[in-house]
Design an enzyme around this catalytic site. Structure first.
Site, mmCIF file in Angstrom:
data_model
loop_
_atom_site.group_PDB
_atom_site.id
_atom_site.type_symbol
_atom_site.label_atom_id
_atom_site.label_comp_id
_atom_site.label_asym_id
_atom_site.label_seq_id
_atom_site.Cartn_x
_atom_site.Cartn_y
_atom_site.Cartn_z
ATOM 1 N N LYS A 30 -55.097 48.906 -32.079
ATOM 2 C CA LYS A 30 -56.181 49.890 -31.975
ATOM 3 C C LYS A 30 -55.849 50.962 -30.933
ATOM 4 O O LYS A 30 -56.015 52.153 -31.195
ATOM 5 C CB LYS A 30 -57.484 49.151 -31.618
ATOM 6 C CG LYS A 30 -58.691 50.038 -31.527
ATOM 7 C CD LYS A 30 -59.958 49.311 -31.898
ATOM 8 C CE LYS A 30 -60.484 48.397 -30.807
ATOM 9 N NZ LYS A 30 -61.028 49.170 -29.657
ATOM 10 N N ARG A 35 -54.212 56.666 -29.911
ATOM 11 C CA ARG A 35 -53.350 57.603 -29.182
ATOM 12 C C ARG A 35 -52.409 58.356 -30.113
ATOM 13 O O ARG A 35 -52.103 59.535 -29.864
ATOM 14 C CB ARG A 35 -52.549 56.844 -28.122
ATOM 15 C CG ARG A 35 -53.420 56.430 -26.930
ATOM 16 C CD ARG A 35 -52.770 55.313 -26.165
ATOM 17 N NE ARG A 35 -53.434 55.018 -24.897
ATOM 18 C CZ ARG A 35 -54.533 54.274 -24.764
ATOM 19 N NH1 ARG A 35 -55.119 53.761 -25.836
ATOM 20 N NH2 ARG A 35 -55.043 54.035 -23.568
ATOM 21 N N ARG A 130 -72.089 53.403 -21.328
ATOM 22 C CA ARG A 130 -70.780 53.282 -20.657
ATOM 23 C C ARG A 130 -70.613 54.319 -19.539
ATOM 24 O O ARG A 130 -70.891 55.499 -19.749
ATOM 25 C CB ARG A 130 -69.652 53.500 -21.668
ATOM 26 C CG ARG A 130 -69.680 52.567 -22.849
ATOM 27 C CD ARG A 130 -68.972 51.261 -22.519
ATOM 28 N NE ARG A 130 -68.628 50.617 -23.766
ATOM 29 C CZ ARG A 130 -67.388 50.488 -24.207
ATOM 30 N NH1 ARG A 130 -66.374 50.915 -23.527
ATOM 31 N NH2 ARG A 130 -67.182 49.892 -25.362
ATOM 32 N N ASP A 328 -59.157 42.620 -22.751
ATOM 33 C CA ASP A 328 -59.922 42.386 -23.984
ATOM 34 C C ASP A 328 -59.821 40.943 -24.464
ATOM 35 O O ASP A 328 -60.552 40.541 -25.373
ATOM 36 C CB ASP A 328 -59.451 43.344 -25.082
ATOM 37 C CG ASP A 328 -59.820 44.786 -24.754
ATOM 38 O OD1 ASP A 328 -60.775 44.992 -23.972
ATOM 39 O OD2 ASP A 328 -59.155 45.708 -25.250
ATOM 40 N N ARG A 359 -69.791 41.302 -21.404
ATOM 41 C CA ARG A 359 -69.053 40.160 -21.956
ATOM 42 C C ARG A 359 -69.098 38.923 -21.061
ATOM 43 O O ARG A 359 -68.885 37.806 -21.557
ATOM 44 C CB ARG A 359 -67.598 40.562 -22.261
ATOM 45 C CG ARG A 359 -67.512 41.475 -23.473
ATOM 46 C CD ARG A 359 -66.106 41.838 -23.873
ATOM 47 N NE ARG A 359 -66.118 42.582 -25.123
ATOM 48 C CZ ARG A 359 -65.140 43.377 -25.546
ATOM 49 N NH1 ARG A 359 -64.047 43.529 -24.814
ATOM 50 N NH2 ARG A 359 -65.238 44.001 -26.702
HETATM 51 C C1 S3P Z 1 -58.278 50.498 -23.834
HETATM 52 C C2 S3P Z 1 -58.332 50.145 -22.521
HETATM 53 C C3 S3P Z 1 -59.196 49.075 -22.007
HETATM 54 C C4 S3P Z 1 -59.677 48.164 -23.117
HETATM 55 C C5 S3P Z 1 -60.140 48.919 -24.309
HETATM 56 C C6 S3P Z 1 -59.023 49.781 -24.872
HETATM 57 C C7 S3P Z 1 -57.412 51.637 -24.216
HETATM 58 O O1 S3P Z 1 -60.313 49.647 -21.353
HETATM 59 O O2 S3P Z 1 -60.707 47.318 -22.655
HETATM 60 O O3 S3P Z 1 -60.565 48.037 -25.331
HETATM 61 O O4 S3P Z 1 -57.093 51.793 -25.401
HETATM 62 O O5 S3P Z 1 -57.032 52.390 -23.307
HETATM 63 P P1 S3P Z 1 -60.213 50.083 -19.807
HETATM 64 O O6 S3P Z 1 -58.964 50.814 -19.673
HETATM 65 O O7 S3P Z 1 -61.380 50.977 -19.495
HETATM 66 O O8 S3P Z 1 -60.301 48.813 -19.025
#
Ligand code: S3P
Length: 462
Positions: A30, A35, A130, A328, A359
């Site tokens: 994901k 990106r 958020r 995660d 969570r």
């Molecule tokens: C992600 C970074 C993480 C992760 C999120 C995806 C990303 O969050 O929990 O599911 O793709 O950069 P944080 O960087 O805010 O901890």
């Protein structure tokens, strides 16, 4: 009044009596999918993305770059993003809806911060809770005009780009989303941009920038705190990004195989970026039988195969320094701890309260319903495992995809089954999860919503 069509379908995940067995290709990562499309949107020329994750979150990313004037052709998990550099980005006609994607609402502001137009972003109820000041404040310090609800702390947010100057920024919370936002803005800023991260966070953005010909460097401990620097680029050049399977999706099958007797799974073509494989390290410390085989890399990302077998686990501790590498997967770690010998302790994980759901609170509810002894802390949890397992329980997923999938694993490892209130939310990251789980031996019964509980209808997946 709530009608049946507003209520998502739930499911009861039954004991996997023949074990969790087989080989499975999990869908694309994901984080890398988001990106690839976002950097593809400012690439010089078309970028082909293969292995792209097709989920609610990443569909929102495709819609977002289209709203910014970028053409995207789609054919299954293959996309062509027709980037025309930053000049190709245009003012969106409407508010961009990121749905449930925290990564999208944090990365787009950095991507557009150098463009002189207005971009307004919002999302679903979970997104609107958020924290956003962590990205808006550094962008403002670089020169962009930013605002947001509740004094710039919550979505909806608005960004009007400007000529940017480089920034040196210390992240208070280790966050790849915040780091990535600032680095993306730094690609169009005057001078150097430096981001200090208090712990190593996922580095997909840095890898893709380097892969596309940009200059990005990191200084510091290879698996600890450090400073990432980026310099402005005239243009980015990529032709193809192959997205590896998502280790965060693979993690559900890995932990299911460890916890369910008679199990053995093989997961080929999974991303093995060391900033993402913290769960494998932690599980190995707990005595898990996991075998990892590196394969040839997929563009900038290391890739390989992971095999896992049923294992007896012992307790371990996870502290702040390790948290980002399994952020995660922490709910899965807590579930594994619930079947391990001894008391495991998680600390430095307050960020879990600001994800798709709280969570820590949700896992406390899930584990308590399984009859597991826990102590919830503001930034973590103590879990005293029950190696003999659990009868069953109930999961309130709070519309959080990862919580619903943890419930599925808990059910497969149970003696009587675990009921999950909402399995539709799983589509945020893994739309085919229930069928994939069934193909490996995880039986479930869907519970369709009805206004009359006694008439609830169900269908069985095996
Ligand atoms: C992600 C970074 C993480 C992760 C999120 C995806 C990303 O969050 O929990 O599911 O793709 O950069 P944080 O960087 O805010 O901890």
């Amino acid at each position: 009044m709530m009608t049946v069509s507003d209520v998502p379908a739930g499911a009861v995940f039954l004991p996997a009596t023949d074990g969790i067995k087989g080989t499975l290709q999990v869908p694309g990562d994901k984080s890398v999918s988001h990106r690839a499309v976002l950097l593809g949107a400012v690439n010089s020329g078309p970028l082909t993305v293969t292995g792209f994750l097709r989920s609610a979150d990443t569909r929102a990313t495709v819609a977002a770059v289209r709203a910014l004037g970028v053409e995207v052709a789609e054919q299954g998990d293959r996309l062509v993003v027709h980037g025309r550099g930053w000049e190709g980005l245009a003012e969106p006609e409407d508010v961009i809806d990121v749905a449930d994607s925290g990564t999208l609402i944090r990365l787009v502001p950095g991507l557009v911060a150098s463009r002189d137009f207005l971009c307004i972003l919002t999302g679903d109820a979970s997104i609107r809770r958020r924290p956003m000041a962590r990205v808006l404040q550094p962008l403002a310090a670089m020169g962009a005009s930013v605002t947001g609800r509740r004094g710039g702390t919550l979505p909806p947010i608005a960004v009007r780009g400007a000529l940017l100057k480089g920034l040196t920024h210390h992240l208070e919370v280790a966050s790849a989303q915040v780091k990535s936002c600032i680095l993306l803005a730094g690609l169009r800023a005057h001078g150097e941009t430096a981001v200090y991260e208090p712990a190593l966070c996922r580095d997909h953005t840095e890898r893709l920038i380097g892969y596309a010909g940009g200059r990005v460097e990191r200084e510091g401990a290879p698996d600890g705190p450090g400073t990432v620097r980026v310099w402005p680029v005239e243009s980015l050049h990529m032709e193809h990004v192959a997205v590896p399977g998502d280790i965060s999706s693979a993690a559900f099958f890995i932990v299911a195989a460890l916890l369910v007797p008679d199990s053995e799974v093989r997961l080929p073509n999974v991303g093995l970026n060391p900033t993402r494989t913290g769960l494998l390290k932690v599980l190995a410390r707990m005595g898990a039988q996991i075998h990892v085989e590196q394969g040839p890399p997929a563009g900038p990302e290391p890739v390989g195969q992971v095999c896992a077998h049923t294992s007896d686990l012992t307790a371990t501790d996870v502290d702040r320094s390790e948290v980002p590498a399994l952020i995660d997967e922490l709910p899965l770690f807590l579930l594994a701890a619930a079947k391990a010998r001894g008391t495991s302790r998680l600390r430095g994980a307050a960020e879990l309260r600001a994800k798709e759901s709280d969570r820590l609170r949700a896992m406390a509810g899930l584990l308590t319903s399984l009859g597991v002894e826990i102590v919830e802390h503001s930034d973590g949890m103590d879990v005293t495992g029950r190696p003999d397992g659990w009868q069953g329980g109930q999961v309130a997923s709070h519309a959080d995809h990862r919580l619903a999938m943890v419930g599925a694993v808990a059910g497969a490892a149970s003696r009587k089954g675990v009921q999950v209130d909402d399995v539709e939310c799983i589509g945020v990251s893994y739309p085919g999860f229930v069928d994939a789980f069934a193909a490996l031996g995880g039986t479930s019964r869907t519970v369709h919503p009805t206004t009359d509980a006694s008439r609830a209808c169900s269908e069985v997946h095996t």
